[in-house]
Design an enzyme around this catalytic site. Sequence first.
Site, PDB file in Angstrom:
ATOM      1  N   SER A 140       4.629   0.358   1.262  1.00  0.00           N
ATOM      2  CA  SER A 140       5.673   0.037   0.291  1.00  0.00           C
ATOM      3  C   SER A 140       5.962   1.188  -0.657  1.00  0.00           C
ATOM      4  O   SER A 140       7.092   1.360  -1.110  1.00  0.00           O
ATOM      5  CB  SER A 140       5.286  -1.210  -0.496  1.00  0.00           C
ATOM      6  OG  SER A 140       4.033  -1.019  -1.123  1.00  0.00           O
ATOM      7  N   GLY A 165      -5.253   6.512   8.340  1.00  0.00           N
ATOM      8  CA  GLY A 165      -4.921   5.608   7.251  1.00  0.00           C
ATOM      9  C   GLY A 165      -3.974   4.539   7.744  1.00  0.00           C
ATOM     10  O   GLY A 165      -3.226   4.756   8.693  1.00  0.00           O
ATOM     11  N   THR A 190       0.822  -1.205   0.000  1.00  0.00           N
ATOM     12  CA  THR A 190       0.000   0.000   0.000  1.00  0.00           C
ATOM     13  C   THR A 190       0.853   1.250   0.000  1.00  0.00           C
ATOM     14  O   THR A 190       2.048   1.198   0.225  1.00  0.00           O
ATOM     15  CB  THR A 190      -0.942   0.024   1.222  1.00  0.00           C
ATOM     16  OG1 THR A 190      -1.995   0.918   0.949  1.00  0.00           O
ATOM     17  CG2 THR A 190      -0.233   0.423   2.483  1.00  0.00           C
TER      18      THR A 190
END
Length: 176
Positions: free
Chosen positions: A129, A50, A6
């Site tokens: 990532s 998030g 993500t």
Amino acid sequence: MEIHGTTILCVRRKNQVILAGDGQVTMNNVILKSRARKVRRLHDNKVLAGFAGSTSDAFTLFERFEDKLKEYRGNLTRAAVEMGKDWRTDRVLRRLEALMIVADSSKTFLLSGTGDVLDPDEDVCGVGSGGLYAVAAAQALIRFTDFSAREIAEKAMEIASDLCIYTNKALVYEEL
């Protein structure tokens, strides 16, 4: 802890804060879902959160963080510090493999399972990532353009999705 799969990016500029996330969920080399929602509004839409990491872990962390926000009446700093303590010491939570970014209208924090509660030096913070790609792009855009927080986040996420194979272009933006 390196989390694959993500890109989550938080950008602050002037009176704006925006949290962006891609929608790709992967397992090994297979895309399981392309439109996951990894950014959320919490506490009466006053806090953005998030995550990067395991999807089931993220649901647990969102719920726990929402509880902390309620307990501390929306005080983001206190909720983040207490969440960090719980995450580090709780037998169940400390096994969760994820990173979170939380933000309100004035503060941003990165939370980790080792108890870290980091207040970024810059007006940009990213995890996952593709997080470093997005952060680098956003920092350059902040320094060399007059773009809004939204424009910076959109361009930085596009760059990250071009570079990181675990990040797609099904992007979600939440802003305060």
